[in-house]
Scaffold this active site. Structure first.
Site, PDB file in Angstrom:
ATOM      1  N   HIS A   1     -16.779 -24.596 -30.027  1.00 21.08           N
ATOM      2  CA  HIS A   1     -17.518 -23.332 -29.855  1.00 21.08           C
ATOM      3  C   HIS A   1     -18.580 -23.191 -30.931  1.00 21.08           C
ATOM      4  CE1 HIS A   1     -18.026 -18.901 -29.350  1.00 21.08           C
ATOM      5  NE2 HIS A   1     -18.170 -18.959 -30.676  1.00 21.08           N
ATOM      6  N   GLU A   2     -18.215 -23.457 -32.186  1.00 24.05           N
ATOM      7  CA  GLU A   2     -19.180 -23.318 -33.271  1.00 24.05           C
ATOM      8  C   GLU A   2     -20.304 -24.340 -33.149  1.00 24.05           C
ATOM      9  OE1 GLU A   2     -19.143 -20.721 -34.831  1.00 24.05           O
ATOM     10  OE2 GLU A   2     -17.104 -20.072 -34.402  1.00 24.05           O
TER      11      GLU A   2
ATOM     12  N   HIS B   1     -22.839 -23.072 -30.813  1.00 27.31           N
ATOM     13  CA  HIS B   1     -23.869 -22.233 -31.437  1.00 27.31           C
ATOM     14  C   HIS B   1     -24.974 -23.096 -32.039  1.00 27.31           C
ATOM     15  CE1 HIS B   1     -22.169 -18.300 -30.949  1.00 27.31           C
ATOM     16  NE2 HIS B   1     -21.060 -18.585 -31.600  1.00 27.31           N
TER      17      HIS B   1
END
Length: 281
Positions: free
Chosen positions: A130-131, A134
């Site tokens: 998920h990071e 980003h």
């Protein structure tokens, strides 16, 4: 698109700063705060990641400090076709994680000690995905700038409150108007954050799930984070409030009306979308 979002965000927050400056000191105050906003925008672009990391209380670690975490980050970065980011640890029992940096070559992934204890390896890999989502979507600069300027607005509101309480500034100022600015400036900054943060979390969920090819692991991680944060929320200090939009989940305990002003979409909705996505991968 993210460049446009960043430009609009900086312009909106600059306007807010100038309006507050005008209220405090008239035309002179507006000009002073315009100069201040210009300096801050430059500073936010180049150094917002350092400011965000400092406000979060993060420290950089080496591979020798946590070899398994480094290996996991390296594998996910490779799967995403991204450079290896720097790795930071936040000494905090509340489980969470975030990414920052002005571009993929200067990216940082930070995790709390709480999330390392709470999640299993598969779930932690999904959170790192998920990071890295980003980073891949190039929205970490926008998020870091939001954190930097939101912190400055909170500081200005506190200064204005101090001058109002102790008789500083313009003595002809309407005290009710002063109270309104003190209350509304941080709320306005938060509303600007909402427009950026909520949509980017859904996008990072999807990107990260595709990178790791395991949306159910991220859904499971978010379920644990929901319970873990409810049990051990972060202390809502001004610094943590400023960087709260960076985290994968809202780090504070919030129910009912508080959720309306959360910079994150509801975890239940994110989990539902990830489970639906699992059938398509």
């Amino acid at each position: 698109m993210n460049f446009l979002k960043t430009t609009v965000l900086l312009a909106a927050l600059t306007g807010l700063l100038v309006a507050v400056g005008g209220f405090i000191g008239g035309t002179g105050g507006a000009i002073l705060f315009l100069i201040f906003a210009g300096i801050m925008n430059f500073f936010a672009y180049w150094f917002s990641d350092r400011v965000a990391l400092a406000m979060a209380g993060a420290r950089q670690i080496s591979e020798a400090d946590h070899p398994r975490l480094f290996q996991m980050v390296r594998e996910v970065a490779r799967a995403a076709g991204m450079p290896m980011p720097r790795v930071y640890i936040v000494e905090n029992p509340s489980p969470n994680a975030f990414a920052t940096g002005r571009d993929p070559k200067h990216a940082v992934v930070a995790v709390t000690t709480g999330i390392l204890r709470l999640l299993d390896e598969r779930e932690l890999r999904a959170v790192i995905g998920h990071e890295m989502g980003h980073v891949k979507n190039r929205d970490i600069l926008t998020s870091s700038i939001v954190a930097t300027i939101a912190g400055a607005i909170s500081m200005i509101a506190q200064v204005l409150m101090f001058t109002s309480l102790f008789g500083g500034g313009d003595r002809d100022r309407n005290p009710l108007a002063a109270l309104a600015v003190i209350l509304l400036a941080p709320i306005a900054a938060t509303l600007l954050q909402l427009g950026i943060s909520r949509s980017r979390e859904y996008a990072a969920d999807e990107t990260g799930a595709r990178v790791t090819r395991d949306p159910l692991a991220l859904a499971s991680a978010l379920e644990k984070l929901k319970m873990g944060i409810a049990a051990v929320p972060m202390e809502p200090t001004p610094a943590q409030e400023a960087v709260s939009a960076l985290y994968i989940a809202n780090p504070f305990r919030g129910e009912g009306l508080a959720n309306l002003f959360s910079t994150h979409p509801p975890l239940d909705e994110r989990i539902r979308r990830l489970r639906n996505m699992a059938g398509r991968i």
